[in-house]
Design a protein around this motif. Sequence first.
Motif, PDB file in Angstrom:
ATOM      1  N   UNK A   1       0.807  -1.187   0.000  1.00  0.00           N
ATOM      2  CA  UNK A   1       0.000   0.000   0.000  1.00  0.00           C
ATOM      3  C   UNK A   1       0.852   1.252   0.000  1.00  0.00           C
ATOM      4  N   UNK A   2       2.043   1.129   0.570  1.00  0.00           N
ATOM      5  CA  UNK A   2       2.950   2.275   0.548  1.00  0.00           C
ATOM      6  C   UNK A   2       3.309   2.626  -0.887  1.00  0.00           C
ATOM      7  N   UNK A   3       3.447   1.606  -1.727  1.00  0.00           N
ATOM      8  CA  UNK A   3       3.756   1.817  -3.142  1.00  0.00           C
ATOM      9  C   UNK A   3       2.654   2.641  -3.810  1.00  0.00           C
ATOM     10  N   UNK A   4       1.418   2.320  -3.525  1.00  0.00           N
ATOM     11  CA  UNK A   4       0.293   3.054  -4.110  1.00  0.00           C
ATOM     12  C   UNK A   4       0.250   4.497  -3.612  1.00  0.00           C
ATOM     13  N   UNK A   5       0.574   4.682  -2.353  1.00  0.00           N
ATOM     14  CA  UNK A   5       0.566   6.033  -1.778  1.00  0.00           C
ATOM     15  C   UNK A   5       1.620   6.918  -2.436  1.00  0.00           C
TER      16      UNK A   5
ATOM     17  N   UNK B   1      -5.938  -8.080 -14.698  1.00  0.00           N
ATOM     18  CA  UNK B   1      -5.883  -8.820 -13.440  1.00  0.00           C
ATOM     19  C   UNK B   1      -4.493  -9.429 -13.307  1.00  0.00           C
ATOM     20  N   UNK B   2      -3.895  -9.245 -12.153  1.00  0.00           N
ATOM     21  CA  UNK B   2      -2.602  -9.875 -11.851  1.00  0.00           C
ATOM     22  C   UNK B   2      -2.735 -10.594 -10.521  1.00  0.00           C
ATOM     23  N   UNK B   3      -2.496 -11.897 -10.537  1.00  0.00           N
ATOM     24  CA  UNK B   3      -2.488 -12.685  -9.310  1.00  0.00           C
ATOM     25  C   UNK B   3      -1.034 -12.995  -8.988  1.00  0.00           C
ATOM     26  N   UNK B   4      -0.567 -12.477  -7.866  1.00  0.00           N
ATOM     27  CA  UNK B   4       0.820 -12.676  -7.484  1.00  0.00           C
ATOM     28  C   UNK B   4       1.046 -13.976  -6.745  1.00  0.00           C
TER      29      UNK B   4
ATOM     30  N   UNK C   1       6.253  -9.936  -6.396  1.00  0.00           N
ATOM     31  CA  UNK C   1       5.948  -9.870  -7.818  1.00  0.00           C
ATOM     32  C   UNK C   1       4.744  -8.972  -8.139  1.00  0.00           C
ATOM     33  N   UNK C   2       4.505  -8.008  -7.288  1.00  0.00           N
ATOM     34  CA  UNK C   2       3.464  -7.013  -7.539  1.00  0.00           C
ATOM     35  C   UNK C   2       3.966  -6.082  -8.645  1.00  0.00           C
ATOM     36  N   UNK C   3       3.145  -5.798  -9.670  1.00  0.00           N
ATOM     37  CA  UNK C   3       3.580  -4.862 -10.708  1.00  0.00           C
ATOM     38  C   UNK C   3       3.908  -3.495 -10.104  1.00  0.00           C
ATOM     39  N   UNK C   4       4.900  -2.842 -10.679  1.00  0.00           N
ATOM     40  CA  UNK C   4       5.274  -1.508 -10.194  1.00  0.00           C
ATOM     41  C   UNK C   4       4.187  -0.508 -10.555  1.00  0.00           C
ATOM     42  N   UNK C   5       4.197   0.621  -9.858  1.00  0.00           N
ATOM     43  CA  UNK C   5       3.260   1.693 -10.185  1.00  0.00           C
ATOM     44  C   UNK C   5       3.438   2.126 -11.635  1.00  0.00           C
TER      45      UNK C   5
END
Length: 111
Positions: A1-5, A81-84, A89-93
């Motif tokens: 969530x920090x990545x999204x922020x 849709x991305x299932x990690x 392996x979360x896609x970057x912003x």
Amino acid sequence: MAQLRQDYDEFTKRQVQIIVIGPDNVDAFSEYWQNNKLPFTGIPDPHGVVLKLYGQEIKIFKFGRMPAQVIVDKKGIARFVHYGNSMSDIPSNEEILKLIDGLNMEEGVVE
């Protein structure tokens, strides 16, 4: 969530509403949201009802849910849709923003 922020302003420029659905109960989720001052919407889903609708897996041996990212357009259609397999392996912003830009171009949405 920090990545999204970190790139929240970039998402909002693209008319994106971020909604995070998490496994915690209402109290724990609310406390986390307040402590971290997250600018987007969070929905507690301790029984996995919402995320099961999107096919998110629960891996018992990895102690919980695997990360998933879903881009839903304004018509309610899941466009990406991305299932990690892990949190690594979360896609970057940057990748997600490029996808959104492409979808916005298809739909004629201008920043």
